[in-house]
Design an enzyme around this catalytic site. Structure first.
Site, mmCIF file in Angstrom:
data_model
loop_
_atom_site.group_PDB
_atom_site.id
_atom_site.type_symbol
_atom_site.label_atom_id
_atom_site.label_comp_id
_atom_site.label_asym_id
_atom_site.label_seq_id
_atom_site.Cartn_x
_atom_site.Cartn_y
_atom_site.Cartn_z
ATOM 1 C CG PHE A 154 -3.165 5.032 13.563
ATOM 2 C CD1 PHE A 154 -3.114 6.246 12.906
ATOM 3 C CD2 PHE A 154 -2.416 4.877 14.726
ATOM 4 C CE1 PHE A 154 -2.347 7.301 13.382
ATOM 5 C CE2 PHE A 154 -1.641 5.917 15.220
ATOM 6 C CZ PHE A 154 -1.618 7.136 14.545
ATOM 7 C CG ASP A 160 -6.842 -5.705 5.858
ATOM 8 O OD1 ASP A 160 -6.373 -5.542 6.999
ATOM 9 O OD2 ASP A 160 -7.535 -4.842 5.281
ATOM 10 C CE LYS A 187 -8.277 -1.058 13.315
ATOM 11 N NZ LYS A 187 -7.380 -0.435 12.306
ATOM 12 C CG ASN A 233 -0.233 -0.112 2.520
ATOM 13 O OD1 ASN A 233 0.567 0.747 2.884
ATOM 14 N ND2 ASN A 233 -0.496 -1.196 3.257
#
Length: 402
Positions: free
Chosen positions: A323, A279, A337, A210
């Site tokens: 985060f 992920d 989350k 990413n």
């Protein structure tokens, strides 16, 4: 005495029978988290060997101003820049006189002239020498510089006299050294921070990753050090220089980052998961480069371990901050989350905004906890990190008080 955690103390040792106490002083300073380097005068080496203090400090002992080897590695200017405090113990009458008049005729006095750090001395000499008018005049000059004066104590002396001039004991000197530093928000706290992206290999050439630069995590590591913490930074593949006084562990994949994070928990009070962890990863890594053939191809992906959830559910659970880097419904997703992963805090930011997204030097976030939230306006990641650490430290201390 957590103020000494992660502090860099340059210990100067001058000639006198009290030089033997420098060995114990090094130990006491280290016990409270300080790193110690030693400079010795020629006279000091007549009373205790550099090898002894090198073995105790774990660092080379510096003795000569014009040592070409020392200049090539860490010369007098570098020593002066390195120190958070220069502590001279014992400080002889001769050294006090030379320091008061600004002489630079050996390594120790030269460092004292060159440093921007504070200077403290622990006088040690015969009681008559201490009381002499010249010594007292030098003392007054040093106080006005200002130089912190630790002692001396009063009592029996090696020469048989009784009176002022004894160097204070190591425990007392360590306490007085700690008092030279203001208490910071995270003094003595062991903080582990993850930062940057992970790379999930497809074959020896290609990977899934990413756009994370790691800048936010590295800025948080710097801010944590400034706040007095001992910091371990688990970094994915990034092109960033490590902040000073940070232990860095480089990893590549999410599984490697997970393992490093789990290994760190034995000595972790606070965990900040700032990394952008992939992920998913390919179910299989192809051993040789995949050649272009068909018009399309499929790669089976499997889930990576959830690092922040694993930390938050660990038996040795630290205070855990996550985060949430989102592109829509940022606050809503972050709150979900926070609850799902049972975190203490979560920091939400909108990475769809080019001003604060990946690779930006600036950021704006919202800190969310159970029962509250606080928005922090656009600022450089360095400035924002200091504000974040202040907020996090307050919540951390409150959690320990309940």
């Amino acid at each position: 005495m957590q103020q000494l955690n992660n502090k860099q103390i340059l210990l100067g040792v001058t000639g006198g029978i009290a030089a033997y106490k420098a060995a114990e002083l090094i130990r006491r300073l280290q016990d409270f988290g300080a790193e110690v380097r030693v400079v010795m005068t020629k006279a000091a080496q007549e009373f205790i060997t550099p090898l002894t203090l090198q073995a105790l400090s774990g660092n080379p002992v510096h003795c000569d101003l014009l040592d070409t080897e020392a200049e090539a590695a860490m010369g007098h200017i570098e020593l002066a820049r390195w120190a958070d405090l220069v502590l001279v113990a014992p400080a002889s009458a001769d050294f006090m006189a030379r320091l008061a008049t600004g002489q630079a005729d050996d390594l120790l006095t030269t460092v004292c002239l060159a440093t921007d750090a504070g200077i403290a001395i622990a006088p040690a000499m015969n009681q008559a020498m201490w009381r002499d008018a010249a010594t007292q005049a030098n003392l007054a000059t040093l106080i006005n510089k200002p130089v912190a004066i630790f002692g001396p104590g009063d009592g029996s002396q090696a020469c048989g006299d009784i009176g002022p001039g004894r160097m204070l004991e190591a425990d007392t000197l360590a306490e007085m050294t700690a008092e030279q530093f203001q208490s910071n928000a995270l003094d003595g706290v062991n903080v582990v921070i993850t930062a940057g992206p992970t790379r999930e290999a497809i074959d020896p050439v290609r990977y899934i990753s990413n756009h994370s630069s790691g800048k936010m995590g590295f800025a948080l590591a710097q801010a944590a050090v400034e706040a007095g913490a001992s910091v371990t930074l688990i970094a994915g593949p990034v092109a960033l220089v490590s902040p000073e006084r940070v232990k860095r562990i480089d990893v590549d994949s999410a599984e490697q980052m997970h393992q490093a994070a789990m290994d760190s928990l034995a000595n972790c009070d606070m965990f900040i998961g700032a990394a952008a962890v992939a992920d998913y990863r390919p179910a299989q890594i192809v051993e040789q480069k995949i050649k272009k053939s068909a018009d399309s191809m499929s790669i089976e992906l499997v889930r990576n371990p959830d690092i922040i959830a694993a930390v938050a559910s660990h038996p040795q659970r630290p205070f855990t901050i996550g985060f949430a880097a989102e592109t829509q419904d940022v606050i809503s997703y972050a709150k979900g989350k926070l609850a799902k992963k049972k975190l203490d805090l979560i920091i939400a930011n909108d990475v769809s905004d080019s001003e604060i997204g990946f690779n930006s030097d600036n950021n704006a976030v919202t800190v969310i906890w159970n029962g509250g939230e606080k928005a922090m306006a656009l600022a450089s990641k360095q400035q924002l990190s200091r504000c974040l650490l202040s907020e996090i430290a307050e919540k951390y201390k409150n959690s320990r008080a309940t």
